[in-house]
Design a protein around this motif. Structure first.
Motif, PDB file in Angstrom:
ATOM      1  N   GLY A 162      48.747  40.964  39.540  1.00  0.00           N
ATOM      2  CA  GLY A 162      49.686  40.142  40.261  1.00  0.00           C
ATOM      3  C   GLY A 162      48.657  38.873  40.730  1.00  0.00           C
ATOM      4  O   GLY A 162      49.428  38.225  41.822  1.00  0.00           O
ATOM      5  N   GLY A 163      47.651  38.795  40.651  1.00  0.00           N
ATOM      6  CA  GLY A 163      46.931  37.453  40.982  1.00  0.00           C
ATOM      7  C   GLY A 163      46.682  36.397  39.964  1.00  0.00           C
ATOM      8  O   GLY A 163      47.589  36.764  38.960  1.00  0.00           O
ATOM      9  N   LYS A 164      45.893  35.501  40.188  1.00  0.00           N
ATOM     10  CA  LYS A 164      45.790  34.450  39.334  1.00  0.00           C
ATOM     11  C   LYS A 164      44.862  34.911  37.966  1.00  0.00           C
ATOM     12  O   LYS A 164      45.198  34.758  36.768  1.00  0.00           O
ATOM     13  N   VAL A 165      43.878  36.109  38.291  1.00  0.00           N
ATOM     14  CA  VAL A 165      43.075  36.497  36.963  1.00  0.00           C
ATOM     15  C   VAL A 165      43.855  37.603  36.394  1.00  0.00           C
ATOM     16  O   VAL A 165      44.741  38.524  36.673  1.00  0.00           O
ATOM     17  N   ARG A 166      44.022  37.442  35.070  1.00  0.00           N
ATOM     18  CA  ARG A 166      44.622  38.472  34.150  1.00  0.00           C
ATOM     19  C   ARG A 166      46.271  38.735  34.657  1.00  0.00           C
ATOM     20  O   ARG A 166      46.911  39.821  34.346  1.00  0.00           O
ATOM     21  N   ASN A 167      46.791  37.849  35.094  1.00  0.00           N
ATOM     22  CA  ASN A 167      48.165  38.079  35.521  1.00  0.00           C
ATOM     23  C   ASN A 167      49.152  38.508  34.361  1.00  0.00           C
ATOM     24  O   ASN A 167      49.046  37.779  33.246  1.00  0.00           O
ATOM     25  N   ASN A 168      49.781  39.549  34.639  1.00  0.00           N
ATOM     26  CA  ASN A 168      50.746  39.971  33.405  1.00  0.00           C
ATOM     27  C   ASN A 168      52.106  40.370  34.219  1.00  0.00           C
ATOM     28  O   ASN A 168      52.724  41.147  33.270  1.00  0.00           O
ATOM     29  N   ILE A 169      52.384  39.774  35.208  1.00  0.00           N
ATOM     30  CA  ILE A 169      53.818  40.138  35.707  1.00  0.00           C
ATOM     31  C   ILE A 169      54.709  38.693  35.853  1.00  0.00           C
ATOM     32  O   ILE A 169      55.736  38.779  36.616  1.00  0.00           O
ATOM     33  N   GLY A 170      54.151  37.636  35.302  1.00  0.00           N
ATOM     34  CA  GLY A 170      55.031  36.438  35.154  1.00  0.00           C
ATOM     35  C   GLY A 170      54.785  35.671  36.466  1.00  0.00           C
ATOM     36  O   GLY A 170      55.592  34.501  36.468  1.00  0.00           O
ATOM     37  N   GLY A 171      53.743  35.651  37.323  1.00  0.00           N
ATOM     38  CA  GLY A 171      53.451  34.901  38.363  1.00  0.00           C
ATOM     39  C   GLY A 171      52.767  35.859  39.413  1.00  0.00           C
ATOM     40  O   GLY A 171      52.639  36.993  39.359  1.00  0.00           O
ATOM     41  N   ARG A 172      52.265  34.888  40.525  1.00  0.00           N
ATOM     42  CA  ARG A 172      51.279  35.532  41.717  1.00  0.00           C
ATOM     43  C   ARG A 172      52.187  36.375  42.410  1.00  0.00           C
ATOM     44  O   ARG A 172      53.608  36.054  42.682  1.00  0.00           O
ATOM     45  N   VAL A 173      51.790  37.365  42.912  1.00  0.00           N
ATOM     46  CA  VAL A 173      52.568  38.473  43.928  1.00  0.00           C
ATOM     47  C   VAL A 173      52.949  37.605  45.038  1.00  0.00           C
ATOM     48  O   VAL A 173      51.989  36.977  45.731  1.00  0.00           O
ATOM     49  N   GLU A 174      53.964  37.704  45.717  1.00  0.00           N
ATOM     50  CA  GLU A 174      54.359  37.139  46.917  1.00  0.00           C
ATOM     51  C   GLU A 174      54.224  38.137  48.178  1.00  0.00           C
ATOM     52  O   GLU A 174      53.504  37.703  49.204  1.00  0.00           O
ATOM     53  N   ASP A 175      54.335  39.274  47.961  1.00  0.00           N
ATOM     54  CA  ASP A 175      54.101  40.198  49.344  1.00  0.00           C
ATOM     55  C   ASP A 175      52.922  41.158  48.937  1.00  0.00           C
ATOM     56  O   ASP A 175      53.095  42.314  48.153  1.00  0.00           O
ATOM     57  N   LYS A 176      51.484  40.729  49.057  1.00  0.00           N
ATOM     58  CA  LYS A 176      50.542  41.752  48.515  1.00  0.00           C
ATOM     59  C   LYS A 176      50.467  43.018  49.238  1.00  0.00           C
ATOM     60  O   LYS A 176      50.065  43.791  48.629  1.00  0.00           O
ATOM     61  N   ALA A 177      50.884  43.022  50.262  1.00  0.00           N
ATOM     62  CA  ALA A 177      50.850  44.358  51.086  1.00  0.00           C
ATOM     63  C   ALA A 177      52.132  45.531  50.411  1.00  0.00           C
ATOM     64  O   ALA A 177      51.456  46.457  50.388  1.00  0.00           O
ATOM     65  N   ALA A 178      52.974  44.829  50.329  1.00  0.00           N
ATOM     66  CA  ALA A 178      54.162  45.728  49.649  1.00  0.00           C
ATOM     67  C   ALA A 178      53.647  46.197  48.348  1.00  0.00           C
ATOM     68  O   ALA A 178      53.847  47.058  47.862  1.00  0.00           O
ATOM     69  N   PHE A 179      53.012  45.065  47.572  1.00  0.00           N
ATOM     70  CA  PHE A 179      52.610  45.248  46.126  1.00  0.00           C
ATOM     71  C   PHE A 179      51.530  46.668  46.081  1.00  0.00           C
ATOM     72  O   PHE A 179      51.465  47.393  45.145  1.00  0.00           O
ATOM     73  N   ILE A 180      50.533  46.424  46.973  1.00  0.00           N
ATOM     74  CA  ILE A 180      49.622  47.550  47.240  1.00  0.00           C
ATOM     75  C   ILE A 180      50.299  48.668  47.505  1.00  0.00           C
ATOM     76  O   ILE A 180      49.952  49.801  46.951  1.00  0.00           O
ATOM     77  N   ALA A 181      51.234  48.717  48.569  1.00  0.00           N
ATOM     78  CA  ALA A 181      51.847  50.196  49.078  1.00  0.00           C
ATOM     79  C   ALA A 181      52.696  50.696  47.806  1.00  0.00           C
ATOM     80  O   ALA A 181      52.854  52.119  47.890  1.00  0.00           O
ATOM     81  N   GLY A 182      53.144  49.912  47.097  1.00  0.00           N
ATOM     82  CA  GLY A 182      53.724  50.671  45.728  1.00  0.00           C
ATOM     83  C   GLY A 182      53.261  50.861  44.663  1.00  0.00           C
ATOM     84  O   GLY A 182      53.614  51.057  43.460  1.00  0.00           O
ATOM     85  N   SER A 183      51.710  50.883  44.765  1.00  0.00           N
ATOM     86  CA  SER A 183      51.028  51.379  43.723  1.00  0.00           C
ATOM     87  C   SER A 183      50.204  52.464  44.396  1.00  0.00           C
ATOM     88  O   SER A 183      49.755  52.816  45.201  1.00  0.00           O
ATOM     89  N   LYS A 184      50.142  53.292  42.967  1.00  0.00           N
ATOM     90  CA  LYS A 184      49.313  54.645  43.445  1.00  0.00           C
ATOM     91  C   LYS A 184      47.683  54.576  43.595  1.00  0.00           C
ATOM     92  O   LYS A 184      47.235  54.932  44.489  1.00  0.00           O
ATOM     93  N   PHE A 185      47.224  53.449  42.871  1.00  0.00           N
ATOM     94  CA  PHE A 185      45.812  52.953  42.860  1.00  0.00           C
ATOM     95  C   PHE A 185      45.727  51.879  43.170  1.00  0.00           C
ATOM     96  O   PHE A 185      46.363  50.854  42.677  1.00  0.00           O
ATOM     97  N   THR A 186      44.409  51.248  43.606  1.00  0.00           N
ATOM     98  CA  THR A 186      44.395  49.745  43.858  1.00  0.00           C
ATOM     99  C   THR A 186      42.954  49.321  43.463  1.00  0.00           C
ATOM    100  O   THR A 186      41.791  50.177  43.777  1.00  0.00           O
ATOM    101  N   ILE A 187      42.804  48.492  42.437  1.00  0.00           N
ATOM    102  CA  ILE A 187      41.303  48.251  41.945  1.00  0.00           C
ATOM    103  C   ILE A 187      40.682  47.343  43.307  1.00  0.00           C
ATOM    104  O   ILE A 187      41.104  46.336  43.536  1.00  0.00           O
ATOM    105  N   ALA A 188      39.566  47.828  43.645  1.00  0.00           N
ATOM    106  CA  ALA A 188      39.253  47.176  45.227  1.00  0.00           C
ATOM    107  C   ALA A 188      37.940  46.979  44.958  1.00  0.00           C
ATOM    108  O   ALA A 188      36.858  47.609  45.429  1.00  0.00           O
ATOM    109  N   PHE A 189      37.461  45.935  44.112  1.00  0.00           N
ATOM    110  CA  PHE A 189      36.150  45.675  44.031  1.00  0.00           C
ATOM    111  C   PHE A 189      35.616  44.293  44.803  1.00  0.00           C
ATOM    112  O   PHE A 189      36.448  43.406  44.773  1.00  0.00           O
ATOM    113  N   GLU A 190      34.623  44.374  45.318  1.00  0.00           N
ATOM    114  CA  GLU A 190      33.966  43.132  45.990  1.00  0.00           C
ATOM    115  C   GLU A 190      33.715  42.210  44.912  1.00  0.00           C
ATOM    116  O   GLU A 190      33.662  42.366  43.821  1.00  0.00           O
ATOM    117  N   ASN A 191      33.368  40.855  45.359  1.00  0.00           N
ATOM    118  CA  ASN A 191      32.982  39.923  44.568  1.00  0.00           C
ATOM    119  C   ASN A 191      31.511  40.172  44.076  1.00  0.00           C
ATOM    120  O   ASN A 191      31.165  39.715  43.021  1.00  0.00           O
TER     121      ASN A 191
END
Length: 329
Positions: A162-191
């Motif tokens: 849902g971000g700019k990189v590899r976006n596959n949902i048709g646009g940037r996610v508006e509510d990041k917190a809700a998007f994360i809460a609705g996901s079983k896993f989150t790819i949480a990689f530092e820079n």
């Protein structure tokens, strides 16, 4: 019963800020960042002014802290950048160093207010709201490790980007917190990976009830409960870590076990990251009012900064005049 904060009777502290002081703290002004709005204001009376006894600065901005020779300088950063001890009297960074000049406060700690923040551990609530396997929300295309991991995981099971990189949902996610809460896993990689360097990327899914797939701080289990997230550093390869992710995905009992684990080992925040420890570090600085950089060195730094600014202005004016002459012809 008197609290830790009562012991200091809220002494008045003169503070100032160089912009930008802390990047990414809810896009707030420096004086509204975590150290001030949440942490320091409960233990000290803060007098914000242009000629302070103590000045906060960071790795952003234009090095204006060098022009201030009378204030005690406190370097703070959310980036993986160490302090320059020729300029900083004191510092708070990601480095695992605890002494009278430096204290470690990783950026994830800014998102977690001990005793106030809620960490989702109710599995039934989590299960009811999860509607996607995994999310990937990033805009920095230079962090190649997490892009590689996304590509490998996405090739085996669909990951919603849902971000700019590899976006596959048709646009940037508006509510990041809700998007994360609705996901079983989150790819949480530092820079990047560096011992002690850990940011909001791991704490946000942990608090939301999503299982972080974490890479970055190889010592992260000194801070957080290793049974609450998937630590990619524990696996010999990305593929091996992905095997574990898919195993949990197919087993609700394993999933539930992760969600029900507390945020910290033994359900207790590490002593060095407690409110008391961090405030005590500031109390020592504020009460002693003892600079670590000599007055002469600060005057030399100011002189050098002024000369550089003067040279820059001359160069800018030279370019402007050259352009004006060119158009004049």
């Amino acid at each position: 019963m008197r609290t830790f904060y009562d012991r200091y009777h809220l002494p008045e502290i003169s503070l100032g800020f160089c912009r930008e002081t802390m990047r990414g703290i809810a896009q707030t002004e420096p004086e509204k960042s975590w150290y001030i709005q949440w942490m320091l204001s409960r233990a000290f009376q803060l007098n914000l002014n242009d000629h302070p006894d103590f000045i906060f600065y960071s790795c952003g901005g234009n090095r204006q802290h060098l022009l201030n020779t009378s204030s005690i300088r406190i370097f703070t950063t959310g980036e993986n950048i160490p302090p320059n001890w020729d300029e900083a009297d004191y510092a708070l960074t990601h480095e695992r160093i605890y002494n009278n000049r430096h204290w470690r406060v990783p950026l994830w700690r800014h998102w977690y207010a001990h005793g106030q923040s809620t960490v989702m551990q109710d599995f039934e609530t989590v299960k009811a709201r999860v509607e996607r396997f995994c999310n990937f929300i990033y805009s920095n295309d230079r962090a190649l490790e997490r892009i590689d991991f996304y590509d490998l995981l996405h090739a085996r099971k669909h990951v919603h980007a849902g971000g700019k990189v590899r976006n596959n949902i048709g646009g940037r996610v508006e509510d990041k917190a809700a998007f994360i809460a609705g996901s079983k896993f989150t790819i949480a990689f530092e820079n990047e990976s560096h011992p002690g360097y850990s940011t909001e990327k791991i704490i946000q899914p942990l608090m939301a009830g999503s299982i972080p797939i974490y890479w970055g701080d190889s010592t992260i289990t000194q801070d957080l409960n290793p049974n609450r997230f998937i630590n990619v550093h524990d696996y010999p390869s990305f593929d091996a870590a992905i095997d574990r992710v898919l195993e949990i995905d197919q087993d609700d009992k394993l999933w539930e076990a992760y969600i029900r684990e507390p945020l910290f080992r033994h359900d207790k925040i590490p002593d060095e990251l407690s409110d008391e420890a961090i405030l005590n570090f500031f109390h020592q600085i504020f009460s002693k009012k003892q600079p670590q950089i000599g007055r002469l060195k600060k005057l030399q730094q100011k002189s050098g900064m002024s000369l550089r600014e003067s040279a820059l202005k001359k160069n800018v004016n030279r370019v402007k005049n050259k352009i004006a002459r060119s158009f004049g012809k």
